[in-house]
Design a protein around this motif. Structure first.
Motif, PDB file in Angstrom:
ATOM      1  N   ILE A  35       9.164 -10.422  11.640  1.00 11.64           N
ATOM      2  CA  ILE A  35       8.780 -11.281  10.507  1.00 11.64           C
ATOM      3  C   ILE A  35       9.935 -11.361   9.511  1.00 11.64           C
ATOM      4  O   ILE A  35      10.341 -12.437   9.081  1.00 11.64           O
ATOM      5  N   ASN A  36      10.469 -10.188   9.144  1.00 12.70           N
ATOM      6  CA  ASN A  36      11.602 -10.173   8.219  1.00 12.70           C
ATOM      7  C   ASN A  36      12.753 -11.004   8.756  1.00 12.70           C
ATOM      8  O   ASN A  36      13.338 -11.827   8.051  1.00 12.70           O
ATOM      9  N   LYS A  37      13.051 -10.780  10.016  1.00 10.52           N
ATOM     10  CA  LYS A  37      14.212 -11.435  10.623  1.00 10.52           C
ATOM     11  C   LYS A  37      14.038 -12.962  10.619  1.00 10.52           C
ATOM     12  O   LYS A  37      14.938 -13.699  10.204  1.00 10.52           O
ATOM     13  N   ASP A  38      12.875 -13.415  11.053  1.00 13.72           N
ATOM     14  CA  ASP A  38      12.643 -14.856  11.162  1.00 13.72           C
ATOM     15  C   ASP A  38      12.639 -15.551   9.813  1.00 13.72           C
ATOM     16  O   ASP A  38      13.231 -16.623   9.648  1.00 13.72           O
ATOM     17  N   VAL A  39      11.953 -14.928   8.861  1.00 16.03           N
ATOM     18  CA  VAL A  39      11.845 -15.594   7.555  1.00 16.03           C
ATOM     19  C   VAL A  39      13.189 -15.568   6.830  1.00 16.03           C
ATOM     20  O   VAL A  39      13.592 -16.569   6.226  1.00 16.03           O
ATOM     21  N   LEU A  40      13.895 -14.466   6.935  1.00 20.35           N
ATOM     22  CA  LEU A  40      15.212 -14.403   6.282  1.00 20.35           C
ATOM     23  C   LEU A  40      16.184 -15.371   6.942  1.00 20.35           C
ATOM     24  O   LEU A  40      17.029 -15.976   6.270  1.00 20.35           O
ATOM     25  N   LYS A  41      16.029 -15.553   8.234  1.00 18.11           N
ATOM     26  CA  LYS A  41      16.891 -16.506   8.944  1.00 18.11           C
ATOM     27  C   LYS A  41      16.631 -17.943   8.466  1.00 18.11           C
ATOM     28  O   LYS A  41      17.540 -18.761   8.385  1.00 18.11           O
ATOM     29  N   SER A  42      15.366 -18.205   8.130  1.00 19.85           N
ATOM     30  CA  SER A  42      15.037 -19.560   7.669  1.00 19.85           C
ATOM     31  C   SER A  42      15.765 -19.898   6.369  1.00 19.85           C
ATOM     32  O   SER A  42      16.001 -21.064   6.060  1.00 19.85           O
ATOM     33  N   LEU A  43      16.109 -18.861   5.595  1.00 17.96           N
ATOM     34  CA  LEU A  43      16.833 -19.106   4.342  1.00 17.96           C
ATOM     35  C   LEU A  43      18.309 -19.409   4.607  1.00 17.96           C
ATOM     36  O   LEU A  43      18.989 -20.005   3.782  1.00 17.96           O
TER      37      LEU A  43
END
Lengths: 487, 175
Positions: A35-43
């Protein structure tokens, strides 16, 4: 079809033979770290179409600014606004944007209070939608005044003129209600974001890190912080529910307390609130599909969640349709002949196309949501959600323009009045302004709530664990074996 | 005496819970359960229960807000209406209470929300500095147990925390 469970002497439970387990809102492969990885990647790296949307919105906004400057320099005449057509597209679009802003915070608060977990991956961007639609709506209050520099006249403060705004005017109520809603929604959005801002702070570098550090204010995720946070968030949700209802009820009083035909209707407040929820839900579906693709949120914005959103939108659309028909019936069977004539004029006069367009887009099109293909095909659903919102915009247009065009006094009739290109340009610019702000927000701040999705995953895991334990007990022969593991 | 800190990181919530349980029942002197802090990526009420009561007072501030806001608002609105010298009311009341209730209601909500937010920041001690033993993995997927204790009790506490498969134990004594 059912059968009894004979194996246990103490129990005679009727069990559904064809038990179908519910589809989970999130896939089994979603972990906290992912979750952290995906959402931070979206930024960091959205799909390139992000920039296409952003710059298209910027271009549209620039055109809107040009139109506003043109209107400012040449006077309101260029907008074709005049007595009695004093509101035109500006106030119609103002109501549209206020309505769009309703669902985000209201649904987020409502679903939070009733512990509907499926809201968790989608509430953040819905709340952001509320904030930016309110900011967009506020622009139209200024734009329709023409004399921008005299805005402060409506603000309540002690002054040398010894005059106050009229506190019994719905327009003052409106400004206060929207101000309260904007402030509260912004704080609700920000409060909910603090734990996620701390995650961003722990993973960002440079200017972003400084921004997140400032906004997260030293959040550490301690048990005391969580305990206070949960109480505060629930309290705010409880405030926002009635606030949101009051805001659009008050917007409806701008119309309902006047004597104009077609407006003086008792059912206007619930009709406006439902209309707002309806257009807001359609907006949430539109943004769901856009964000899912642009920011690669396929794992979080899933079909089961979308299905629930669609069901809710359909239910709201039906209630809104009922209230709309009630409004017509009240007028038709009432004794106000001018209001009746106004209703006939709407359906058969100069604005019949907009009227029937509204009926088709907002009353007929929701039935397409019952078709499985529409619900599961994202392109089709995107188009349908946009059509629903076109319908809701037309509804606002046909509330305002036909009434002003043929009101009580024949010498004030302006049948066939049509807004100038300047008005259309400013309306188009508002869509650009909203899209630009919203996309910028999603690029800078997490548009999926990381900690709440983690809570969902945690709860799903706990459920699975409980089922596994139950299955072990069954295997050990301590309880009767049942299909689906449920008694 | 100045107290020391130790932070144990766990990958598993059950292990963290077991560590807390043992810590609570261990009878080690030099620390109190009130000084134990759990840091986690999400709220864990099941762990908080082990820590004992952690009262929340935000609702009292909210109550204050919803009492003061509308009262002050109504007084301001009514006094403004009463002092408005250019008014022709045509026989209607100078201070009409029913329509004034609309703005009073909005101020009720606004002051309630503002006081709640203010109280939350005070209660959460925000803005504030992170503790020196903060570890970024507690915002991702780990659970941290931070214990403040007398320096001589730290080895015993570390031993208890170490029995439950921690990923890492950090202390400020070493620095």
């Amino acid at each position: 079809m059912s059968h009894s469970v004979p194996s246990h002497p103490q129990m005679d439970v009727q069990v559904e033979r064809k038990f179908v387990p519910k589809q989970k809102d999130l896939g089994a492969d979603v972990t906290w770290a992912k979750i952290n990885k995906d959402v931070l990647k979206s930024l960091e790296k959205p799909r390139p179409v992000f920039w296409v949307i952003f710059f298209s919105a910027l271009a549209l906004f620039s055109f809107g600014v040009y139109c506003e400057v043109y209107q400012y320099q040449n006077g309101m005449g260029v907008s074709d606004l005049n007595n009695p057509q004093v509101w035109g597209l500006y106030i119609a679009t103002f109501i549209f944007w206020i309505g769009m802003g309703h669902s985000g915070t209201l649904l987020s608060a409502l679903l939070h209070i009733i512990h509907a977990d499926w809201r968790k991956p989608i509430y953040r961007y819905s709340e952001a939608m509320t904030t930016f639609t309110l900011l967009t709506a506020a622009l139209f209050v200024l734009v329709h005044m023409g004399r921008l520099w005299q805005f402060y006249y409506v603000v309540a403060y002690p002054n040398e003129r010894w005059t106050w705004p009229n506190f019994t005017s719905p327009l003052v109520w409106d400004a206060t209600a929207i101000g309260t809603y904007l402030t509260s929604s912004l704080l609700f959005l920000y409060m909910g974001m603090i734990p996620d801002l701390a995650i961003c702070r722990d993973n960002a570098r440079g200017a972003r890190r400084a921004l997140y550090r400032f906004l997260s204010m030293g959040w550490q995720g301690t048990d005391r912080q969580w305990a206070n946070f949960k109480v505060a968030y629930m309290t705010m949700a409880c405030f926002l529910m009635p606030l949101a209802v009051s805001v659009h009820s008050i917007v409806s009083t701008d119309f309902a307390v006047s004597q104009n035909p077609g407006w003086h209707v008792t059912s206007f407040p619930p009709y406006f609130v439902l209309g707002a929820l309806y257009s807001g839900c359609s907006g949430i579906i539109t943004l769901f599909i856009v964000l899912r693709y642009v920011f690669r949120f396929e794992a979080y914005m899933t079909q089961p969640i979308l299905n629930k959103l669609i069901k809710m939108t359909f239910a709201i659309a039906m209630v809104w349709t009922y209230l709309d028909l009630i409004e017509y019936a009240t007028t038709w069977y009432g004794s106000d002949e001018v209001a009746k004539a106004d209703l006939v004029y709407r359906a058969t006069g100069d604005y019949a196309l907009q009227f029937w367009g509204m009926i088709f887009c907002a009353m007929v099109m929701p039935f397409t949501l019952l078709i499985r293909f529409v619900r599961t095909n994202y392109t089709t659903l995107l188009i349908i959600s946009l059509i629903l919102n076109v319908g809701m915009w037309l509804e606002r247009f046909q509330i305002i323009t036909p009434t002003f065009a043929k009101s009580h006094y024949p010498w004030l009739w302006t049948a066939g009045w049509w807004p100038s290109w300047v008005q259309w340009g400013i309306v188009a610019g508002s869509f650009g302004w909203f899209t630009m702000l919203f996309m910028l927000y999603c690029k800078i701040f997490p548009s999926v709530s990381m900690y709440e999705v983690k809570e969902m995953v945690h709860e799903q895991n706990m459920e699975e664990k409980a089922h596994a334990t139950q299955a072990e007990v069954h295997e050990a022969g301590l309880l009767p074996e049942m299909e689906g593991g449920q008694a | 005496m100045k107290k020391s800190h130790t932070l144990a990181l766990y990958a598993d919530m059950d292990e963290a819970a077991n560590a807390l349980k043992e810590l609570k029942s261990s009878g080690v002197s030099g620390f109190r359960m009130e000084d134990v802090v759990v840091k986690s990526p999400i709220d864990h009420p099941e762990l908080s229960e082990l820590l004992g009561p952690r009262p929340v007072y935000i609702q009292w501030f909210t109550l204050l807000g919803v009492l003061l806001g509308p009262t002050t608002g109504l007084v301001l609105i009514a006094s403004a209406q009463a002092s408005f010298i250019y008014q022709v009311r045509g026989g209607r009341p100078v201070v009409p209470l029913p329509p004034d209730m609309v703005l009073t209601y909005e101020l009720f909500i606004l002051s309630g929300v503002l006081m709640t937010v203010l109280a939350t920041f005070v209660a959460m001690k925000l803005p504030g500095n992170r503790s020196p033993l903060y570890n970024a993995s507690v915002s991702e997927d780990k659970i941290g147990i931070l214990v403040k204790a007398e320096p001589q009790s730290i080895p015993q506490i570390n031993e208890i925390l170490g029995r439950h498969k921690p990923l890492e134990i950090m202390g400020d004594q070493a620095r």
